[in-house]
Design an enzyme around this catalytic site. Structure first.
Site, PDB file in Angstrom:
ATOM      1  N   PRO A  17       0.820  -1.226   0.000  1.00  0.00           N
ATOM      2  CA  PRO A  17       0.000   0.000   0.000  1.00  0.00           C
ATOM      3  C   PRO A  17       0.846   1.265   0.000  1.00  0.00           C
ATOM      4  O   PRO A  17       0.336   2.336  -0.303  1.00  0.00           O
ATOM      5  CB  PRO A  17      -0.839  -0.125   1.275  1.00  0.00           C
ATOM      6  N   GLU A  71       2.473  -8.028   8.082  1.00  0.00           N
ATOM      7  CA  GLU A  71       2.798  -6.591   8.032  1.00  0.00           C
ATOM      8  C   GLU A  71       3.711  -6.257   6.861  1.00  0.00           C
ATOM      9  O   GLU A  71       4.193  -5.124   6.748  1.00  0.00           O
ATOM     10  CB  GLU A  71       3.426  -6.142   9.349  1.00  0.00           C
ATOM     11  N   ARG A 121      -3.638  -8.184 -20.988  1.00  0.00           N
ATOM     12  CA  ARG A 121      -4.498  -7.773 -22.112  1.00  0.00           C
ATOM     13  C   ARG A 121      -3.806  -6.814 -23.066  1.00  0.00           C
ATOM     14  O   ARG A 121      -4.326  -6.537 -24.139  1.00  0.00           O
ATOM     15  CB  ARG A 121      -5.816  -7.188 -21.601  1.00  0.00           C
ATOM     16  N   ASP A 139     -10.321   2.132 -24.165  1.00  0.00           N
ATOM     17  CA  ASP A 139     -11.163   2.153 -22.970  1.00  0.00           C
ATOM     18  C   ASP A 139     -10.802   3.333 -22.090  1.00  0.00           C
ATOM     19  O   ASP A 139      -9.886   4.072 -22.358  1.00  0.00           O
ATOM     20  CB  ASP A 139     -11.005   0.912 -22.100  1.00  0.00           C
TER      21      ASP A 139
HETATM   22  C1  JD8 Z   1       0.760  -6.242   0.028  1.00  0.00           C
HETATM   23  C2  JD8 Z   1       0.739  -7.277   3.488  1.00  0.00           C
HETATM   24  C3  JD8 Z   1      -1.148  -6.027   4.491  1.00  0.00           C
HETATM   25  C4  JD8 Z   1       0.253  -3.984   4.642  1.00  0.00           C
HETATM   26  C5  JD8 Z   1      -0.557  -3.619   7.341  1.00  0.00           C
HETATM   27  C6  JD8 Z   1      -2.160  -5.371   7.130  1.00  0.00           C
HETATM   28  C7  JD8 Z   1      -1.170  -3.289  -2.839  1.00  0.00           C
HETATM   29  N1  JD8 Z   1      -3.320  -1.273  -2.661  1.00  0.00           N
HETATM   30  C8  JD8 Z   1      -2.985  -2.129  -1.670  1.00  0.00           C
HETATM   31  N2  JD8 Z   1      -3.572  -2.190  -0.491  1.00  0.00           N
HETATM   32  N3  JD8 Z   1      -3.003  -3.114   0.268  1.00  0.00           N
HETATM   33  C9  JD8 Z   1      -2.008  -3.707  -0.426  1.00  0.00           C
HETATM   34  C10 JD8 Z   1      -1.132  -4.723   0.158  1.00  0.00           C
HETATM   35  C11 JD8 Z   1      -1.297  -5.055   1.524  1.00  0.00           C
HETATM   36  C12 JD8 Z   1      -0.418  -5.955   2.108  1.00  0.00           C
HETATM   37  C13 JD8 Z   1       0.605  -6.548   1.377  1.00  0.00           C
HETATM   38  C14 JD8 Z   1      -0.113  -5.333  -0.579  1.00  0.00           C
HETATM   39  C15 JD8 Z   1       1.309  -7.381   2.253  1.00  0.00           C
HETATM   40  N4  JD8 Z   1      -0.308  -6.397   3.393  1.00  0.00           N
HETATM   41  C16 JD8 Z   1      -0.422  -5.063   5.412  1.00  0.00           C
HETATM   42  C17 JD8 Z   1       1.011  -3.016   5.531  1.00  0.00           C
HETATM   43  C18 JD8 Z   1       0.172  -2.486   6.645  1.00  0.00           C
HETATM   44  N5  JD8 Z   1      -1.319  -4.449   6.403  1.00  0.00           N
HETATM   45  C19 JD8 Z   1      -1.972  -3.081  -1.695  1.00  0.00           C
HETATM   46  N6  JD8 Z   1      -0.527  -3.434  -3.763  1.00  0.00           N
END
Ligand code: JD8
Length: 272
Positions: free
Chosen positions: A90, A117, A159, A174
């Site tokens: 994220p 995490e 795609r 698109d």
């Molecule tokens: C990878 C672990 C969860 C992340 C605590 C619980 C992308 N757009 C997005 N939203 N979330 C992700 C994503 C979340 C992930 C992981 C991607 C690995 N988590 C963790 C850190 C904070 N949570 C994502 N691309």
């Protein structure tokens, strides 16, 4: 030469059906894309096959171990050239149509799916000394791991590959395309219609039956401008070369507008 995609995950089963169906499945069957899905636990060294440990500095949850990830990525990359490592997170750079197009032009992508995490920060750092490493986010919401993000990215990339679509040119036009109809660049797509002409008392817009291609193109642009103004006001400022009619449509949609919070008020299809 097609695109090689490797995916490293603690949930390899997660990928089996989605990668086997539709455009991606057919592309894989043809060899336009090849996939390797790898169980991270294969590189775990202890009896419990553990891939996580407590976070240094304290805090909630667990962090994925660098030793397990390092061994997995080293073996999968195998010293071969040309790979980019993509780590969904994220806190990454936004995954956009532009990035999808750049990935579609690569020979080899390796996706590292974190859970818990996330992955120990030294893994990205260490791999960056060898190959390009991108930390990428698919949007501003929080997932439980990288797997769903990888499916999203693989579909967007797949795609765009030459030969993946029956109609190779239809990938461009698109919403967010930019390679299609230049008149629709930077705009969301408006509504589309098929038969019957009347359904439950609702008629298809007359202009679409007129055979007047200029009028149809203008109507589609009007609808695209309205939808973009309503759903993505942030995209309006980036539009270039607006003609008089464009400005008229946008004015009717409430643009330009000084609004304290950026979004238009009301509208039948706002989230609530
Ligand atoms: C990878 C672990 C969860 C992340 C605590 C619980 C992308 N757009 C997005 N939203 N979330 C992700 C994503 C979340 C992930 C992981 C991607 C690995 N988590 C963790 C850190 C904070 N949570 C994502 N691309």
């Amino acid at each position: 030469m097609g695109l090689r995609i490797d995916i490293v995950t603690i949930f390899p089963e997660y990928f089996h059906s989605p990668l086997g169906v539709s455009l991606i499945g057919k592309a894989a069957a043809r060899g336009d894309i090849t996939f390797g899905v790898h169980d991270l636990r294969r590189w775990a060294t202890d009896v419990h096959h553990s891939v996580d440990d407590v976070p240094f500095g304290g805090g909630p949850g667990m962090v994925m171990r660098p030793d397990v990830w390092g061994d997995a990525l080293e073996e999968i990359l195998g010293g071969g050239p040309g790979a980019t490592l993509v780590i969904p997170t994220p806190s990454g750079v936004p995954f956009t149509q532009d990035l999808a197009a750049r990935y579609a032009a690569q020979p080899r992508l390796v996706f590292a799916c974190g859970r818990y995490e996330g992955i120990d920060g030294r893994v990205a750092e260490e791999m960056r000394a060898r190959i390009p490493v991108d930390e990428v986010s698919i949007g501003d919401y929080v997932l439980a791991g990288g797997e769903a993000a990888v499916l999203v990215m693989v579909e967007a990339i797949g795609r765009l590959l030459p030969g993946v679509l029956g109609n190779a040119s239809s990938a461009g036009d698109d919403s967010f395309g930019g390679e299609g109809d230049p008149a629709m660049r930077g705009l969301l797509e408006g509504p589309v219609y098929t038969r019957p002409r009347a359904w439950r008392g609702r008629e298809v817009p007359e202009v679409l039956l007129s055979g007047n291609h200029a009028a149809i193109a203008r109507w589609r642009r009007d609808m695209a401008l309205r939808r973009t103004a309503a759903h993505r006001p942030d995209l309006i400022a980036a539009l270039r070369d607006l003609d008089h009619r464009d400005r008229q449509v946008l004015a009717e949609a409430g643009f330009p507008a000084e609004r304290a919070h950026g979004f238009p008020v009301g509208g039948e299809d706002m989230a609530h």
